[in-house]
Scaffold this motif. Structure first.
Motif, PDB file in Angstrom:
ATOM      1  N   VAL A  34      34.618  30.439  35.261  1.00 52.56           N
ATOM      2  CA  VAL A  34      34.398  29.771  36.499  1.00 52.56           C
ATOM      3  C   VAL A  34      34.909  30.217  37.844  1.00 52.56           C
ATOM      4  O   VAL A  34      34.279  30.355  38.801  1.00 52.56           O
ATOM      5  N   ALA A  35      36.264  30.725  37.818  1.00 51.27           N
ATOM      6  CA  ALA A  35      36.970  31.521  38.928  1.00 51.27           C
ATOM      7  C   ALA A  35      36.126  32.449  39.361  1.00 51.27           C
ATOM      8  O   ALA A  35      36.138  32.708  40.648  1.00 51.27           O
ATOM      9  N   LEU A  36      35.473  33.233  38.461  1.00 51.79           N
ATOM     10  CA  LEU A  36      34.722  34.582  38.904  1.00 51.79           C
ATOM     11  C   LEU A  36      33.444  34.152  39.471  1.00 51.79           C
ATOM     12  O   LEU A  36      32.618  34.760  40.134  1.00 51.79           O
ATOM     13  N   LEU A 107      43.969  36.622  29.770  1.00 52.08           N
ATOM     14  CA  LEU A 107      42.906  35.834  30.361  1.00 52.08           C
ATOM     15  C   LEU A 107      43.378  34.739  31.217  1.00 52.08           C
ATOM     16  O   LEU A 107      42.822  34.522  32.413  1.00 52.08           O
ATOM     17  N   LYS A 108      44.659  34.133  31.041  1.00 48.82           N
ATOM     18  CA  LYS A 108      45.332  33.144  31.820  1.00 48.82           C
ATOM     19  C   LYS A 108      45.647  33.959  33.205  1.00 48.82           C
ATOM     20  O   LYS A 108      45.461  33.208  34.174  1.00 48.82           O
ATOM     21  N   ILE A 109      46.315  34.693  33.087  1.00 42.92           N
ATOM     22  CA  ILE A 109      46.633  35.672  34.324  1.00 42.92           C
ATOM     23  C   ILE A 109      45.554  35.883  35.378  1.00 42.92           C
ATOM     24  O   ILE A 109      45.483  35.678  36.445  1.00 42.92           O
ATOM     25  N   ALA A 110      44.452  36.519  34.684  1.00 40.82           N
ATOM     26  CA  ALA A 110      43.299  36.600  35.224  1.00 40.82           C
ATOM     27  C   ALA A 110      42.672  35.536  36.043  1.00 40.82           C
ATOM     28  O   ALA A 110      42.188  35.608  37.292  1.00 40.82           O
ATOM     29  N   ALA A 111      42.408  34.316  35.225  1.00 41.94           N
ATOM     30  CA  ALA A 111      42.141  33.105  35.717  1.00 41.94           C
ATOM     31  C   ALA A 111      42.970  32.574  36.906  1.00 41.94           C
ATOM     32  O   ALA A 111      42.251  32.321  37.937  1.00 41.94           O
ATOM     33  N   ASP A 112      44.145  32.677  36.666  1.00 38.88           N
ATOM     34  CA  ASP A 112      45.185  32.153  37.581  1.00 38.88           C
ATOM     35  C   ASP A 112      44.867  33.013  39.046  1.00 38.88           C
ATOM     36  O   ASP A 112      44.585  32.535  40.187  1.00 38.88           O
ATOM     37  N   PHE A 113      44.631  34.299  38.773  1.00 38.87           N
ATOM     38  CA  PHE A 113      44.598  35.264  40.063  1.00 38.87           C
ATOM     39  C   PHE A 113      43.205  34.972  40.877  1.00 38.87           C
ATOM     40  O   PHE A 113      43.272  34.805  42.019  1.00 38.87           O
ATOM     41  N   TYR A 114      42.121  35.094  39.883  1.00 36.53           N
ATOM     42  CA  TYR A 114      40.788  34.825  40.574  1.00 36.53           C
ATOM     43  C   TYR A 114      40.577  33.409  41.019  1.00 36.53           C
ATOM     44  O   TYR A 114      39.634  33.139  41.782  1.00 36.53           O
ATOM     45  N   SER A 115      41.437  32.588  40.718  1.00 38.40           N
ATOM     46  CA  SER A 115      41.389  30.981  41.350  1.00 38.40           C
ATOM     47  C   SER A 115      41.983  30.926  42.575  1.00 38.40           C
ATOM     48  O   SER A 115      41.524  29.824  43.187  1.00 38.40           O
ATOM     49  N   SER A 116      42.838  31.821  43.067  1.00 40.78           N
ATOM     50  CA  SER A 116      43.477  31.974  44.145  1.00 40.78           C
ATOM     51  C   SER A 116      42.350  32.633  45.177  1.00 40.78           C
ATOM     52  O   SER A 116      41.509  33.167  45.018  1.00 40.78           O
ATOM     53  N   VAL A 118      43.316  34.860  47.502  1.00 46.13           N
ATOM     54  CA  VAL A 118      43.419  36.383  47.363  1.00 46.13           C
ATOM     55  C   VAL A 118      42.333  36.803  46.299  1.00 46.13           C
ATOM     56  O   VAL A 118      41.729  37.871  46.276  1.00 46.13           O
ATOM     57  N   GLY A 119      42.456  36.243  44.953  1.00 49.04           N
ATOM     58  CA  GLY A 119      41.541  36.591  43.948  1.00 49.04           C
ATOM     59  C   GLY A 119      40.120  36.511  44.446  1.00 49.04           C
ATOM     60  O   GLY A 119      39.355  37.579  43.882  1.00 49.04           O
ATOM     61  N   LEU A 120      39.595  35.227  44.845  1.00 51.22           N
ATOM     62  CA  LEU A 120      38.237  35.296  45.108  1.00 51.22           C
ATOM     63  C   LEU A 120      37.886  36.326  46.338  1.00 51.22           C
ATOM     64  O   LEU A 120      36.675  36.859  46.163  1.00 51.22           O
ATOM     65  N   LYS A 121      38.811  36.675  47.248  1.00 53.41           N
ATOM     66  CA  LYS A 121      38.531  37.571  48.431  1.00 53.41           C
ATOM     67  C   LYS A 121      38.269  39.008  47.727  1.00 53.41           C
ATOM     68  O   LYS A 121      37.386  39.637  47.880  1.00 53.41           O
ATOM     69  N   ALA A 122      39.154  39.285  46.524  1.00 54.04           N
ATOM     70  CA  ALA A 122      38.982  40.731  45.972  1.00 54.04           C
ATOM     71  C   ALA A 122      37.961  40.686  45.070  1.00 54.04           C
ATOM     72  O   ALA A 122      37.354  41.749  45.215  1.00 54.04           O
ATOM     73  N   HIS A 123      37.734  39.677  44.532  1.00 48.90           N
ATOM     74  CA  HIS A 123      36.216  39.569  43.576  1.00 48.90           C
ATOM     75  C   HIS A 123      35.011  39.921  44.557  1.00 48.90           C
ATOM     76  O   HIS A 123      34.198  40.774  43.951  1.00 48.90           O
ATOM     77  N   GLU A 128      30.836  43.575  46.501  1.00 49.85           N
ATOM     78  CA  GLU A 128      30.413  44.341  47.655  1.00 49.85           C
ATOM     79  C   GLU A 128      30.481  46.026  47.726  1.00 49.85           C
ATOM     80  O   GLU A 128      29.319  46.715  47.949  1.00 49.85           O
ATOM     81  N   ALA A 129      31.584  46.392  47.044  1.00 53.84           N
ATOM     82  CA  ALA A 129      31.750  47.877  46.767  1.00 53.84           C
ATOM     83  C   ALA A 129      30.868  48.487  45.805  1.00 53.84           C
ATOM     84  O   ALA A 129      30.339  49.347  46.127  1.00 53.84           O
ATOM     85  N   GLU A 130      30.866  47.430  44.652  1.00 59.63           N
ATOM     86  CA  GLU A 130      29.782  48.317  43.644  1.00 59.63           C
ATOM     87  C   GLU A 130      28.427  48.182  44.065  1.00 59.63           C
ATOM     88  O   GLU A 130      27.572  49.149  43.823  1.00 59.63           O
ATOM     89  N   VAL A 131      27.911  47.283  44.932  1.00 55.95           N
ATOM     90  CA  VAL A 131      26.705  47.126  45.500  1.00 55.95           C
ATOM     91  C   VAL A 131      26.354  48.499  46.373  1.00 55.95           C
ATOM     92  O   VAL A 131      25.497  49.006  46.446  1.00 55.95           O
ATOM     93  N   ALA A 132      27.431  48.750  47.450  1.00 55.87           N
ATOM     94  CA  ALA A 132      27.514  49.756  48.295  1.00 55.87           C
ATOM     95  C   ALA A 132      27.267  51.060  47.498  1.00 55.87           C
ATOM     96  O   ALA A 132      26.594  52.006  47.802  1.00 55.87           O
TER      97      ALA A 132
END
Length: 138
Positions: A34-36, A107-116, A118-123, A128-132
């Motif tokens: 969900v976070a991703l 998985l918990k640590i990753a979910a916590d990070f990507y729910s923040s 900063v995590g969403l911005k990094a994701h 965008e970098a992969e698309v570029a």
């Protein structure tokens, strides 16, 4: 009085040292999924990915012995195996691979990070970098 105080302190210390609840890898996977925003990402393919489901499952399960891989693939719904890849089939592959690579704690640590934020911005930046990179290599 001293014994009572000592007993109370011992009980509070015991309560503080109890083991944390065991993490459920499937629950942590769902939080990360969900976070991703994977549902939206996979749906953006229009419900179809031009690769056979059997080939995709086979590649994702490459670490398994051939007989176990075959049993897993054959256990999948025939609808998933004959239709173009759909979001549910992609989620099964995503879940299988992540659960084979990450512990429940990871998985918990990753979910916590990507729910923040900063995590969403990094994701989003990574996507965008992969698309570029993909566009520059075409």
């Amino acid at each position: 009085m001293k014994k009572t105080l000592l007993l109370l302190m011992s009980l509070s210390l015991f309560a503080c040292s109890s083991t944390p609840p065991k993490l459920d890898a499937n629950e942590e996977f769902e939080r990360l999924y969900v976070a991703l925003g994977m549902e939206e990402i996979l749906s953006s393919f229009g419900g179809e990915i031009n690769i056979s489901p059997e080939k995709l499952f086979s590649e994702m399960l490459s670490d398994l012995p051939e007989n176990q891989k075959r049993i897993f693939i054959e256990s999948m719904s025939s609808k998933i195996m004959t239709d173009p890849i759909n979001v549910n089939a992609a989620k099964v592959v995503f879940r299988t691979k992540l659960l084979s690579l990450l512990t429940a704690e990871e998985l918990k640590i990753a979910a916590d990070f990507y729910s923040s934020n900063v995590g969403l911005k990094a994701h989003r930046a990574i996507i965008e970098a992969e698309v570029a990179v993909s566009e520059s290599l075409d």
